[in-house]
Scaffold this motif. Structure first.
Motif, short mmCIF file in Angstrom:
data_model
loop_
_atom_site.label_atom_id
_atom_site.label_comp_id
_atom_site.label_asym_id
_atom_site.label_seq_id
_atom_site.Cartn_x
_atom_site.Cartn_y
_atom_site.Cartn_z
N THR A 168 -5.57 0.10 9.71
CA THR A 168 -5.51 -1.28 9.19
C THR A 168 -5.28 -2.31 10.29
O THR A 168 -4.99 -3.48 9.99
CB THR A 168 -4.41 -1.40 8.12
OG1 THR A 168 -3.15 -0.95 8.66
CG2 THR A 168 -4.76 -0.59 6.90
N ASP A 211 -7.69 -3.00 3.90
CA ASP A 211 -6.31 -2.97 3.39
C ASP A 211 -5.34 -3.71 4.31
O ASP A 211 -4.15 -3.79 4.01
CB ASP A 211 -5.83 -1.52 3.24
CG ASP A 211 -6.53 -0.79 2.11
OD1 ASP A 211 -6.79 -1.42 1.08
OD2 ASP A 211 -6.82 0.41 2.26
N HIS A 265 -1.18 -0.41 -5.27
CA HIS A 265 -2.21 -0.07 -4.28
C HIS A 265 -2.06 1.36 -3.78
O HIS A 265 -1.75 1.61 -2.61
CB HIS A 265 -2.13 -1.04 -3.09
CG HIS A 265 -2.19 -2.47 -3.46
ND1 HIS A 265 -3.33 -3.07 -3.94
CD2 HIS A 265 -1.22 -3.44 -3.45
CE1 HIS A 265 -3.10 -4.34 -4.20
NE2 HIS A 265 -1.83 -4.59 -3.91
N ARG A 269 -3.15 4.87 -2.25
CA ARG A 269 -4.22 5.22 -1.32
C ARG A 269 -4.11 6.68 -0.87
O ARG A 269 -3.02 7.24 -0.79
CB ARG A 269 -4.17 4.33 -0.08
CG ARG A 269 -4.50 2.87 -0.31
CD ARG A 269 -5.97 2.67 -0.62
NE ARG A 269 -6.30 1.25 -0.69
CZ ARG A 269 -6.20 0.50 -1.79
NH1 ARG A 269 -5.76 1.05 -2.92
NH2 ARG A 269 -6.53 -0.78 -1.77
N LEU A 292 0.84 -1.20 0.00
CA LEU A 292 0.00 0.00 0.00
C LEU A 292 0.88 1.24 0.00
O LEU A 292 1.86 1.31 0.74
CB LEU A 292 -0.90 -0.03 1.22
CG LEU A 292 -1.91 1.10 1.44
CD1 LEU A 292 -3.12 0.58 2.21
CD2 LEU A 292 -1.28 2.24 2.23
#
Length: 262
Positions: A170, A105, A136, A138, A91
């Protein structure tokens, strides 16, 4: 030449090759403090548990090295510096992301880790985000900064605050506290954003995170308007000045909120 003369000549050559550097008391004290600080950092690092996933950053070198939270984390061995153009499989927090960090996530972070782009908020247009490759990307939802440079400003988080917020959302609150614990002001970030952190961590997906964000911002706007709408009473000049400052602050907060990209 006498033996004594040869000895003096050799001594003179030795001194030329090895010049003396005399330190004043302040310099000696500074060096001793630096050595002590390095030993403390090593001792702290030795006592820390191993983070179960990689944490990394692309460093644009926009910040003052002495104030950069990302570089301090690198010195502690808590973050890896990536070269520009390198691919990170986990991420990545970046302004070009299309969705917010959310609890789903967790699997990505657990398997591949998380990364952040460490750049100046004033130089976003100069930052080559397209050269930081990740599957990924974000965005972070709304938070208030607690770092000394941008304290109290919406969304202008430091590198460590962004990482800690991601870890908390997360499902890694202990790791988030470990990262923030490297800074004397780190606990302030958790205190300022406790309500938001806990609410985001309970969301089922990115859409719910955005809903929580919007409700929080609407509540903040309404509370500000309610304070400004209180009945007028006879005021001193000082009260009048404070009221004007409140209005200016409300205008600024409203503008900042309007500029937030969701």
């Amino acid at each position: 030449m006498s033996a004594r003369g040869k000895k003096n000549k050799n001594k003179s050559k030795l001194l030329e090759k090895r010049p003396r550097h005399v330190l004043c008391k302040e310099q000696r004290y500074s060096q001793e403090m630096d050595r002590g600080s390095d030993k403390d950092d090593e001792a702290e690092s030795a006592n820390e548990w191993v983070i179960p996933f990689p944490v990394a950053m692309w460093d644009m070198e926009h910040c003052d090295p002495k104030k950069c939270s990302g570089r301090k984390l690198a010195r502690h061995g808590l973050i890896k510096v990536l070269r520009l153009g390198a691919r990170f499989p986990g991420l990545c927090l970046t302004p070009i992301g299309k969705k917010c960090v959310n609890p789903t996530d967790r699997e990505i972070v657990q398997e591949y880790g998380c990364a952040v782009v460490d750049c100046s908020w004033a130089r976003l247009d100069d930052t080559p985000f397209n050269r930081m490759k990740t599957p990924h990307p974000r965005l972070l939802p709304f938070f208030v900064a607690a770092n000394p440079i941008n304290y109290g400003k919406p969304c202008e988080l430091s590198c460590v605050e962004a990482i800690a917020a991601t870890l908390f959302i997360t499902g890694y609150p202990d790791e988030a506290k470990l990262y923030l614990g490297k800074f004397s002001w780190g606990h302030s970030f958790l205190e300022l954003n406790s309500e938001l952190l806990e609410s985001y961590a309970l969301c089922a997906n990115s859409e719910e995170v955005i809903t929580v964000q919007e409700k929080f911002l609407e509540k903040a706007r309404q509370e500000k308007l309610d304070r400004l709408a209180l009945p007028d009473f006879p005021q001193s000049d000082t009260d009048s000045e404070e009221r004007e400052e409140d209005k200016d602050e409300a205008t600024k907060v409203t503008k900042d909120i309007a500029d937030i990209k969701i």
